[in-house]
Design a protein around this motif. Sequence first.
Motif, PDB file in Angstrom:
ATOM      1  N   MET A 197       0.842  -1.185   0.000  1.00 55.18           N
ATOM      2  CA  MET A 197       0.000   0.000   0.000  1.00 55.18           C
ATOM      3  C   MET A 197       0.883   1.242   0.000  1.00 55.18           C
ATOM      4  O   MET A 197       1.843   1.304   0.774  1.00 55.18           O
ATOM      5  CB  MET A 197      -0.902  -0.014   1.246  1.00 55.18           C
ATOM      6  CG  MET A 197      -1.874   1.155   1.327  1.00 55.18           C
ATOM      7  SD  MET A 197      -2.799   1.093   2.868  1.00 55.18           S
ATOM      8  CE  MET A 197      -3.465  -0.539   2.794  1.00 55.18           C
ATOM      9  N   GLN A 222      -4.641   5.663   3.272  1.00 55.56           N
ATOM     10  CA  GLN A 222      -5.408   5.062   4.353  1.00 55.56           C
ATOM     11  C   GLN A 222      -5.750   3.619   4.037  1.00 55.56           C
ATOM     12  O   GLN A 222      -6.009   3.257   2.890  1.00 55.56           O
ATOM     13  CB  GLN A 222      -6.693   5.858   4.590  1.00 55.56           C
ATOM     14  CG  GLN A 222      -7.470   5.389   5.828  1.00 55.56           C
ATOM     15  CD  GLN A 222      -8.680   6.257   6.078  1.00 55.56           C
ATOM     16  OE1 GLN A 222      -9.071   7.044   5.226  1.00 55.56           O
ATOM     17  NE2 GLN A 222      -9.262   6.133   7.251  1.00 55.56           N
ATOM     18  N   ASN A 223      -5.721   2.779   5.063  1.00 56.72           N
ATOM     19  CA  ASN A 223      -6.123   1.385   4.930  1.00 56.72           C
ATOM     20  C   ASN A 223      -7.555   1.337   4.408  1.00 56.72           C
ATOM     21  O   ASN A 223      -8.478   1.797   5.082  1.00 56.72           O
ATOM     22  CB  ASN A 223      -6.022   0.706   6.304  1.00 56.72           C
ATOM     23  CG  ASN A 223      -6.403  -0.763   6.265  1.00 56.72           C
ATOM     24  OD1 ASN A 223      -7.083  -1.210   5.354  1.00 56.72           O
ATOM     25  ND2 ASN A 223      -5.969  -1.490   7.261  1.00 56.72           N
ATOM     26  N   VAL A 272      -9.701  -1.109   4.022  1.00 62.16           N
ATOM     27  CA  VAL A 272     -10.604  -1.908   4.848  1.00 62.16           C
ATOM     28  C   VAL A 272     -11.033  -1.117   6.069  1.00 62.16           C
ATOM     29  O   VAL A 272     -12.202  -1.121   6.464  1.00 62.16           O
ATOM     30  CB  VAL A 272      -9.939  -3.237   5.253  1.00 62.16           C
ATOM     31  CG1 VAL A 272     -10.850  -4.021   6.177  1.00 62.16           C
ATOM     32  CG2 VAL A 272      -9.606  -4.055   4.015  1.00 62.16           C
ATOM     33  N   HIS A 273     -10.093  -0.392   6.664  1.00 65.72           N
ATOM     34  CA  HIS A 273     -10.427   0.433   7.826  1.00 65.72           C
ATOM     35  C   HIS A 273     -11.456   1.498   7.433  1.00 65.72           C
ATOM     36  O   HIS A 273     -12.388   1.785   8.190  1.00 65.72           O
ATOM     37  CB  HIS A 273      -9.163   1.097   8.376  1.00 65.72           C
ATOM     38  CG  HIS A 273      -9.415   1.977   9.570  1.00 65.72           C
ATOM     39  ND1 HIS A 273      -9.674   1.455  10.816  1.00 65.72           N
ATOM     40  CD2 HIS A 273      -9.471   3.335   9.685  1.00 65.72           C
ATOM     41  CE1 HIS A 273      -9.867   2.458  11.670  1.00 65.72           C
ATOM     42  NE2 HIS A 273      -9.750   3.603  11.001  1.00 65.72           N
ATOM     43  N   TYR A 283      -6.484  -7.534  -0.237  1.00 59.92           N
ATOM     44  CA  TYR A 283      -6.265  -6.947   1.093  1.00 59.92           C
ATOM     45  C   TYR A 283      -6.184  -8.007   2.195  1.00 59.92           C
ATOM     46  O   TYR A 283      -6.886  -7.925   3.201  1.00 59.92           O
ATOM     47  CB  TYR A 283      -7.395  -5.974   1.433  1.00 59.92           C
ATOM     48  CG  TYR A 283      -7.691  -4.954   0.372  1.00 59.92           C
ATOM     49  CD1 TYR A 283      -6.802  -3.916   0.105  1.00 59.92           C
ATOM     50  CD2 TYR A 283      -8.872  -5.022  -0.374  1.00 59.92           C
ATOM     51  CE1 TYR A 283      -7.076  -2.972  -0.881  1.00 59.92           C
ATOM     52  CE2 TYR A 283      -9.155  -4.084  -1.353  1.00 59.92           C
ATOM     53  CZ  TYR A 283      -8.253  -3.064  -1.609  1.00 59.92           C
ATOM     54  OH  TYR A 283      -8.527  -2.137  -2.577  1.00 59.92           O
ATOM     55  N   ASP A 312      -3.841  -8.827   4.535  1.00 60.45           N
ATOM     56  CA  ASP A 312      -3.336  -8.394   5.832  1.00 60.45           C
ATOM     57  C   ASP A 312      -4.254  -7.374   6.479  1.00 60.45           C
ATOM     58  O   ASP A 312      -4.434  -7.375   7.702  1.00 60.45           O
ATOM     59  CB  ASP A 312      -1.922  -7.816   5.668  1.00 60.45           C
ATOM     60  CG  ASP A 312      -0.940  -8.857   5.155  1.00 60.45           C
ATOM     61  OD1 ASP A 312      -1.064 -10.037   5.542  1.00 60.45           O
ATOM     62  OD2 ASP A 312      -0.063  -8.499   4.347  1.00 60.45           O
ATOM     63  N   GLU A 313      -4.841  -6.503   5.648  1.00 58.36           N
ATOM     64  CA  GLU A 313      -5.765  -5.516   6.202  1.00 58.36           C
ATOM     65  C   GLU A 313      -6.994  -6.194   6.808  1.00 58.36           C
ATOM     66  O   GLU A 313      -7.479  -5.790   7.869  1.00 58.36           O
ATOM     67  CB  GLU A 313      -6.194  -4.542   5.107  1.00 58.36           C
ATOM     68  CG  GLU A 313      -5.087  -3.644   4.578  1.00 58.36           C
ATOM     69  CD  GLU A 313      -4.296  -4.252   3.437  1.00 58.36           C
ATOM     70  OE1 GLU A 313      -3.609  -3.515   2.730  1.00 58.36           O
ATOM     71  OE2 GLU A 313      -4.380  -5.497   3.258  1.00 58.36           O
ATOM     72  N   LYS A 334      -6.087  -7.789  10.095  1.00 57.95           N
ATOM     73  CA  LYS A 334      -5.839  -6.780  11.126  1.00 57.95           C
ATOM     74  C   LYS A 334      -7.135  -6.153  11.628  1.00 57.95           C
ATOM     75  O   LYS A 334      -7.325  -5.980  12.841  1.00 57.95           O
ATOM     76  CB  LYS A 334      -4.922  -5.690  10.569  1.00 57.95           C
ATOM     77  CG  LYS A 334      -4.659  -4.549  11.552  1.00 57.95           C
ATOM     78  CD  LYS A 334      -3.779  -3.475  10.921  1.00 57.95           C
ATOM     79  CE  LYS A 334      -3.571  -2.309  11.893  1.00 57.95           C
ATOM     80  NZ  LYS A 334      -2.750  -1.235  11.281  1.00 57.95           N
ATOM     81  N   GLU A 335      -8.022  -5.818  10.704  1.00 56.89           N
ATOM     82  CA  GLU A 335      -9.203  -5.045  11.067  1.00 56.89           C
ATOM     83  C   GLU A 335     -10.370  -5.898  11.561  1.00 56.89           C
ATOM     84  O   GLU A 335     -11.257  -5.405  12.240  1.00 56.89           O
ATOM     85  CB  GLU A 335      -9.668  -4.213   9.866  1.00 56.89           C
ATOM     86  CG  GLU A 335      -8.649  -3.191   9.383  1.00 56.89           C
ATOM     87  CD  GLU A 335      -8.446  -2.049  10.363  1.00 56.89           C
ATOM     88  OE1 GLU A 335      -9.294  -1.887  11.267  1.00 56.89           O
ATOM     89  OE2 GLU A 335      -7.442  -1.326  10.216  1.00 56.89           O
TER      90      GLU A 335
END
Length: 540
Positions: A1, A6-7, A9-10, A153, A155-156, A159-160
């Motif tokens: 990224m 900004q992420n 997914v977030h 995505y 890893d995102e 994480k989220e």
Amino acid sequence: MPVGQQNPVHSWLQLLKWPGSPLSAKINVMRTQERPSGQPDKIRCCIAVYGCAKNQVDAEEMASRLTAAGYELTGDAGEADVVIVHTCGFIEDAKKESIEGIFQAVEAVKDRPDAIDVRDAEGVANAGDVSTAGTMRETSVPVIVTGCLSQRYPDELLKEIPEIAGVAGTAAPRDIVEIVGDVLRRDRAGRVRRVGTPGRGAPGSEGESIRFDTHLKRPWAYLRVAEGCRHHCTYCAIPSIRGGLTSRPEDEIIAEARHLSSLGIVELNLIAQDLSDYGYDRDGKRRLARLVRRLSGVPGVRWIRLLYVRPDGVDDELAESMALPNVAPYIDLPVEHGSPRILRLMGRPGTEQILRAVERLRKRVPDLYLRTTVITGFPGETEQDVLATADLLCEIGAHRVGVFPFSREEGTAAYNLPGVVPGHVARDRAEYLRRLGLSLSAESAAAMVGKEIGVLLERPSLRPGYWIGRGPHQAPEVDGVTYVKITGQGSEGRPADASLSSPASGAHLTSDTAHAGDRFIRACVTSPGILTLFAHETLV
């Protein structure tokens, strides 16, 4: 990224406001029923599918592999011991829908006290015996996220959304048995990540024909002929998700078509990222026309339908193949825009190629039904460009128009183009073209009144004496339906292709008991509608 970005997914989680969104309150969690005493437990899997028809075929493949490995399937996440969410990651709206689907799955299995203890169950990956499953909380039901979103995505997502037990990319349909086994064998802290390079080939490319036979209760099926794409449209992330073009061998496709026909399937809907490119990766030549001709010779196939053909892939040979009697006079030909300048920025075929393609097709198939798609709000687009798109849609005589506001996708060439069009402007322009598309559809439907068309009957209607079906202009799931008044009373005196008993006659033939080959009839259109036609069966 990219640094500072900004992420995504977030961002979607913030938009959806999880876990405080109304979504969680709407979930009706259905508890699993007691398993019969004395019978060994088996792991039950639920597959939730989001996105396009290609994802649906993915899900059928996963279901086939899992049942062959000893798993059971359920359509209710609340009854499942493993939930697989197969996602789409193409455009913004599709990503949000997939994220919501993940949340629904998490909520459906949250703190379920009746979840199976996999250490005492049968049917785990490859082994059929889960004694090696390892420690796992008895109240946890793993949720596995697969497909395009997790390819982009992984890893995102991990994480989220900590409730996710594992992620896998676009190779998941091929590897799903191993993936589920890995998830069930993990310890409490472990989470599975099976995401490799984009692409995985196509179903059957390893010398096997993979279809979940018991799922195909309907008289039609999607038939995927290739995976991935060799084009690089500047707005499209598909090559980075699905990989390059990989065509299936012709003989495998024909074998699968024969198998589907043996199940009563009479309509084959051919799908790929770009159908017209079929075979190009194998010998540098487009082979779709030859494939269509071979498929037309499969006994029992009444309709072959082409979904998604690039305009620059339409040559005389393909147009001639569409004139075959069991090829539906229908094509999905995405033009994407009507401005030559915007089309160049998009990396798409120009208006001259579009018009030439339509001319070739209509020369050989005069009653062709044309579905297309367009994008509004591409960087640099002006009001004049939108009007050019409207003019093109009218000139080609589009019968169905799908309209999508531009989705700015990271990793694509269009992501950093200047002249960004505000979102509300793109949406307003999309609404204008949608209204035009509805007008074109209404004109097309009105022109059909009094014409006799073939109709594939799918299920009885609640309206007495009527069945619900589709005409040649209606692809499954996107183009609406036709209500057909069955005029005969029973099968006596009826022709072979209209041998269905009328629900009004007392036979009450259902979609599960009727053989698909008995459902293809002729009918005369009596009243028009944009997504709904009414017709009366024609007795000849």
